[in-house]
Structure formats: structure tokens, C-alpha cells
Write a protein that holds these residues in place. Sequence first.
Motif, PDB file in Angstrom:
ATOM      1  N   ASN A 115       1.269  -1.342  -0.188  1.00 17.05           N
ATOM      2  CA  ASN A 115      -0.381   0.029   0.107  1.00 17.05           C
ATOM      3  C   ASN A 115       0.732   1.493  -0.128  1.00 17.05           C
ATOM      4  O   ASN A 115       0.513   2.033  -0.779  1.00 17.05           O
ATOM      5  CB  ASN A 115      -1.059  -0.113   0.903  1.00 17.05           C
ATOM      6  N   MET A 119       1.428   4.008  -2.920  1.00 14.30           N
ATOM      7  CA  MET A 119       1.034   5.671  -2.462  1.00 14.30           C
ATOM      8  C   MET A 119       2.791   6.409  -3.365  1.00 14.30           C
ATOM      9  O   MET A 119       1.746   7.388  -3.688  1.00 14.30           O
ATOM     10  CB  MET A 119       0.765   5.821  -1.025  1.00 14.30           C
ATOM     11  N   THR A 122       2.667   6.224  -7.055  1.00 14.01           N
ATOM     12  CA  THR A 122       0.827   6.890  -7.132  1.00 14.01           C
ATOM     13  C   THR A 122       1.173   8.792  -7.048  1.00 14.01           C
ATOM     14  O   THR A 122       0.486   9.691  -7.792  1.00 14.01           O
ATOM     15  CB  THR A 122      -0.321   6.876  -7.202  1.00 14.01           C
ATOM     16  N   TYR A 123       2.260   9.723  -6.213  1.00 13.21           N
ATOM     17  CA  TYR A 123       1.713  10.285  -5.825  1.00 13.21           C
ATOM     18  C   TYR A 123       3.095  11.617  -5.637  1.00 13.21           C
ATOM     19  O   TYR A 123       4.117  11.939  -4.602  1.00 13.21           O
ATOM     20  CB  TYR A 123       1.335  11.346  -3.907  1.00 13.21           C
ATOM     21  N   ILE A 147       1.409  10.596   3.561  1.00 11.54           N
ATOM     22  CA  ILE A 147       0.874   9.456   3.323  1.00 11.54           C
ATOM     23  C   ILE A 147       1.326   8.598   4.076  1.00 11.54           C
ATOM     24  O   ILE A 147       0.927   7.183   4.155  1.00 11.54           O
ATOM     25  CB  ILE A 147       2.279   8.709   1.676  1.00 11.54           C
ATOM     26  N   LEU A 150      -2.410   8.405   5.489  1.00  7.91           N
ATOM     27  CA  LEU A 150      -3.201   7.375   5.240  1.00  7.91           C
ATOM     28  C   LEU A 150      -2.622   6.136   5.138  1.00  7.91           C
ATOM     29  O   LEU A 150      -3.477   5.174   4.511  1.00  7.91           O
ATOM     30  CB  LEU A 150      -2.928   8.099   3.641  1.00  7.91           C
ATOM     31  N   GLU A 153      -4.922   3.624   7.173  1.00  5.24           N
ATOM     32  CA  GLU A 153      -6.294   3.262   7.050  1.00  5.24           C
ATOM     33  C   GLU A 153      -7.271   4.277   7.552  1.00  5.24           C
ATOM     34  O   GLU A 153      -7.586   3.525   8.540  1.00  5.24           O
ATOM     35  CB  GLU A 153      -6.273   2.418   6.454  1.00  5.24           C
ATOM     36  N   ILE A 181      -4.792  14.023  -3.483  1.00  5.38           N
ATOM     37  CA  ILE A 181      -5.106  12.553  -2.782  1.00  5.38           C
ATOM     38  C   ILE A 181      -6.517  12.362  -2.168  1.00  5.38           C
ATOM     39  O   ILE A 181      -6.914  11.428  -1.931  1.00  5.38           O
ATOM     40  CB  ILE A 181      -3.645  12.800  -1.870  1.00  5.38           C
ATOM     41  N   ARG A 184      -9.440  11.256  -3.583  1.00  6.31           N
ATOM     42  CA  ARG A 184      -8.754   9.612  -4.390  1.00  6.31           C
ATOM     43  C   ARG A 184      -8.414   8.651  -3.699  1.00  6.31           C
ATOM     44  O   ARG A 184      -9.510   7.182  -4.066  1.00  6.31           O
ATOM     45  CB  ARG A 184      -7.547   9.950  -5.678  1.00  6.31           C
ATOM     46  N   GLU A 185      -7.955   8.917  -2.794  1.00  8.33           N
ATOM     47  CA  GLU A 185      -8.521   7.878  -1.637  1.00  8.33           C
ATOM     48  C   GLU A 185      -9.553   8.152  -0.769  1.00  8.33           C
ATOM     49  O   GLU A 185      -9.799   6.651   0.188  1.00  8.33           O
ATOM     50  CB  GLU A 185      -7.710   8.554  -0.487  1.00  8.33           C
ATOM     51  N   GLN A 186     -10.591   9.289  -0.666  1.00  6.70           N
ATOM     52  CA  GLN A 186     -12.084   9.023  -0.678  1.00  6.70           C
ATOM     53  C   GLN A 186     -11.883   8.970   0.819  1.00  6.70           C
ATOM     54  O   GLN A 186     -12.960   7.986   1.790  1.00  6.70           O
ATOM     55  CB  GLN A 186     -12.960   7.242  -1.180  1.00  6.70           C
ATOM     56  N   LYS A 187     -10.959   9.804   1.351  1.00  4.99           N
ATOM     57  CA  LYS A 187     -11.306  10.232   3.015  1.00  4.99           C
ATOM     58  C   LYS A 187     -12.328  10.967   3.037  1.00  4.99           C
ATOM     59  O   LYS A 187     -12.078  11.901   3.023  1.00  4.99           O
ATOM     60  CB  LYS A 187      -9.550  10.360   3.453  1.00  4.99           C
TER      61      LYS A 187
END
Length: 255
Positions: A115, A119, A122-123, A147, A150, A153, A181, A184-187
Motif C-alpha cells: 500500500n 502511494m 502514485t503521488y 502518505i 494515510l 488507513e 489525494i 482519490r483515497e475517498q477519505k
Amino acid sequence: MNPLLTLSHISYSYHDVNGETLALSDISFSLEEGSFLAIVGPSGCGKSTLLSLICGLLEPSEGIITLHEQPLKEAKANIGYMLQKDHLFEWRTVYSNVTLGLEIQHRLDENSRRNVDAMLETYGLSAFRDSRPSQLSGGMRQRAALIRTLALEPDLLLLDEPFSALDYQTRLSVCDDIAGIIKREQKTAILVTHDLSEAISIADEVLVLSRRPGRVCRQVPIHFDMEDRTPLRARNAPEFKDYFNIIWKELNTNA
């Protein structure tokens, strides 16, 4: 849909040798899963104290806080907290910095490593995984700090003025990055900021607090008629000025 977070009639007082100081008074609001709330208000009105109450570092003098409809102490929910400073350790690489929380919680396993690797890729930090924090720009450091948060989680992400140490141009760019971010991570997230433009451009709703003792003056839902909204694009939208004037007037009325 039941709210992820609910604050019901929260008050908080500080106690010292001079007596009791009421910092927050009768705060009530709820936050739906996947939404982004910004909190603004005068200096000293209790914005950061409110975040400390939400994450359990402080206990309210009155009222109750629930996560997933469970009292905060009983809720099986993970809360991430991103502070004003990135607090990256120079003696650790970027990779070992972003995995620090996982190490502390004894959760650094193969799945969590995958994970983190995803990240970083991706970032835009994969090439810097073995670098030291001093080799990163201010914006890259903030991405690394996010990161790290995140990676645990979190169900709820708390952001306490995470862009305040950056120069204006970098701040605009990093705000765009961080907002993207989180989306996209739906936080679900709460941002404390002094910057009204930042609050309006990034949030789904702005909560306006009065001067101390902080109380809710107004909740302002934010909607921009555009696809693929970003903070930079929102600042140029025709609705932006109207929202700014509404919140500015509210702050000046209750300052």
C-alpha cells in the motif's frame, strides 16, 4: 445515511492557577462519510482544541462525541492527524518516515508495504524513497507526511493548518495536491485553517466559529457548478466571491 462523526453540545474549559477558561461552548455538528469540512474562526477561538477533542487527546467538559454512532472511546475507528509541521525525521529515509506509524502500531507487513509503495508511486515520491527529508521540497515533505498518515488507513483525517509553513505559491500547489489525494483515497476530512480562500476552495462545507469561547456561528455548504473540481479551479469560479463575502461578514460580525 448515518453520519460518520457527530458532536453533540460539546463544551471545553481549560483549568490553571488563575481558574477556569471556557474555550468552546455548545458545539454541535455532524459529518457524513466521504465529506470534507473546513473550520475557520478568529485566532484563539478553539479550532485546534476542537481537533484534539475529536481525536481523543482531550475530553470534553460537556457533551458527547460519537464515531459510527459509538462513543469516541468505544468506537472502533482509526483517526489520522496531520499537524502544521511535517515532523519528518532527518535520520530516517523518506520510506522509513512514511512507515513509522505502521512500525509503532506493529502493522508493517507485506500488505501495508504494498500500500505504501503504491502511494509513493502514485503521488510522485517513489524515486525519493531512499532520500532524506532535507532533500525534498516543502510540497514533497507534506505529501510524505500525508502518505504516512494515510498508511494507517484512517476513517477520519484531521488536518491542522498543514500548509501554513509553505510560501504562497507552494501552498496553492500543495493544497491542490493534498485535496486530490484525499479525494482519490475517498477519505473523510476536517481542515482547520485561517485562510478563508483555502477553506472555500477545498471543502464541501465551512464551519464558522466565533471568538472565544468558540461556538458555531454558521455552517456554510459549498457547491461549485463544475466537473472535476480542484481548489485552484474553485478559486476562479463565479460562486467563490459570494461564499467569501458570506463567511467574511460572519467572521467580522462575531469577531
